[in-house]
Design a protein around this motif. Structure first.
Motif, PDB file in Angstrom:
ATOM      1  N   GLU A   9     -36.796 -38.118 -51.063  1.00 29.84           N
ATOM      2  CA  GLU A   9     -36.607 -38.852 -49.635  1.00 29.84           C
ATOM      3  C   GLU A   9     -36.031 -38.089 -48.478  1.00 29.84           C
ATOM      4  N   LEU A  10     -35.146 -37.052 -49.024  1.00 33.98           N
ATOM      5  CA  LEU A  10     -34.734 -36.153 -47.842  1.00 33.98           C
ATOM      6  C   LEU A  10     -36.063 -35.388 -47.246  1.00 33.98           C
ATOM      7  N   GLU A  23     -27.984 -31.652 -46.600  1.00 29.08           N
ATOM      8  CA  GLU A  23     -27.667 -32.559 -47.670  1.00 29.08           C
ATOM      9  C   GLU A  23     -28.730 -32.065 -48.775  1.00 29.08           C
ATOM     10  N   PHE A  24     -29.810 -31.712 -48.313  1.00 30.84           N
ATOM     11  CA  PHE A  24     -30.804 -31.160 -49.401  1.00 30.84           C
ATOM     12  C   PHE A  24     -30.334 -30.024 -50.066  1.00 30.84           C
ATOM     13  N   HIS A  25     -29.865 -28.883 -49.668  1.00 29.51           N
ATOM     14  CA  HIS A  25     -29.328 -27.687 -50.121  1.00 29.51           C
ATOM     15  C   HIS A  25     -28.249 -28.222 -51.072  1.00 29.51           C
ATOM     16  N   ARG A  26     -27.200 -29.113 -50.335  1.00 28.38           N
ATOM     17  CA  ARG A  26     -26.123 -29.487 -51.068  1.00 28.38           C
ATOM     18  C   ARG A  26     -26.350 -30.289 -52.414  1.00 28.38           C
ATOM     19  N   ARG A  27     -27.393 -31.226 -52.362  1.00 25.82           N
ATOM     20  CA  ARG A  27     -27.855 -32.015 -53.882  1.00 25.82           C
ATOM     21  C   ARG A  27     -28.339 -30.847 -54.769  1.00 25.82           C
ATOM     22  N   ILE A  28     -29.131 -29.747 -54.502  1.00 21.91           N
ATOM     23  CA  ILE A  28     -29.436 -29.018 -55.251  1.00 21.91           C
ATOM     24  C   ILE A  28     -28.379 -28.127 -56.308  1.00 21.91           C
ATOM     25  N   ALA A  29     -27.432 -27.830 -55.246  1.00 16.02           N
ATOM     26  CA  ALA A  29     -26.132 -26.914 -55.530  1.00 16.02           C
ATOM     27  C   ALA A  29     -25.247 -27.912 -56.450  1.00 16.02           C
ATOM     28  N   GLN A  30     -25.113 -29.026 -56.241  1.00 14.42           N
ATOM     29  CA  GLN A  30     -24.501 -29.997 -56.944  1.00 14.42           C
ATOM     30  C   GLN A  30     -25.210 -30.324 -58.246  1.00 14.42           C
ATOM     31  N   ALA A  31     -26.467 -30.394 -58.303  1.00 18.81           N
ATOM     32  CA  ALA A  31     -27.298 -30.561 -59.557  1.00 18.81           C
ATOM     33  C   ALA A  31     -26.911 -29.496 -60.627  1.00 18.81           C
TER      34      ALA A  31
END
Length: 224
Positions: free
Chosen positions: A123-124, A143-151
């Motif tokens: 969606e991003l 947000e895109f790179h933050r979500r990957i890092a959080q994952a």
């Protein structure tokens, strides 16, 4: 070694050894200075320095405490330093660090990511493709790179990456990407990273992440 540096090292050793834990209150200044064999002035300077990097929390009228030592708090000082260095050379050096860390992060995330995060990343990508505002592009990219890092499930790595390429640095990058007409290519690379994550292919995710960051880095070098 400077007197203040020695004082900082002594307090650090107390924290590292576990003698002082997160949330603990430091002994009275006079008592601690005597115990460590330091002058009160050098201890005071050490406390001031450690409070600036958020290792210690000085509470007026209450005392000095060891902070929570959380990654997001300790790396806040790095974010401040990066914001001060806004030249092209500094941005390129940040991208070099990202080129080392982000592929490793993507590889870890490929093993751990779930369907919910994959859907959010797709969606991003869609929204990034539709956006024509640099400010919004910056928000979506963060947000895109933050979500990957959080994952990836590593709080220190996630915070370090977030700090290294915060809003100030990313705004410079995205202004250049938008002006150079490279938004479509950037989104395509984002999609390729997501596809690799969805397939749970660590090395493929690592490769696409390397291509993505290195491509932006080289593109900015060519502009210079």
């Amino acid at each position: 070694m400077a007197v203040t540096d020695d004082a900082i090292l002594r307090v650090k050793e107390m924290i590292v050894s576990g003698e002082l834990k997160p949330g603990d209150r430091l002994p009275r200044e006079a008592d601690l200075a005597e115990r460590l064999g330091l002058s009160r002035n050098s201890l005071r300077e050490a406390v001031k320095a450690l409070s600036l990097v958020r290792v210690l929390d000085v509470r007026q009228g209450d005392g000095t405490y060891v902070s929570s030592l959380r990654a997001d708090e300790l790396l806040g000082a790095l974010s401040f330093v990066l914001d001060l260095h806004r030249g092209e050379e500094s941005v390129l050096e940040v991208l070099e660090v990202r080129r080392v860390l982000e592929p490793a992060c993507a590889a870890i995330a490929a093993v751990r990511i779930d369907d919910k995060d994959i859907a959010a990343l797709r969606e991003l990508c869609e929204e990034t493709e539709r956006s024509d505002s640099v400010e919004r592009l910056v928000e979506l990219d963060l947000e895109f790179h933050r979500r990957i890092a959080q994952a990836a499930g590593n709080a220190y790595l996630a915070q370090l990456l977030d700090t290294l390429a915060g809003p100030t640095v990313r705004a410079r990058i995205w202004r250049g990407i938008a002006q150079g007409g490279a938004v479509d290519r950037t989104v395509a690379e984002h999609r390729a990273i997501v596809d690799a994550l969805a397939a749970h292919e660590p090395e493929l995710a690592r490769s696409w992440s390397t291509v993505h960051v290195a491509g932006v880095e080289q593109w900015l070098r060519n502009l210079g």
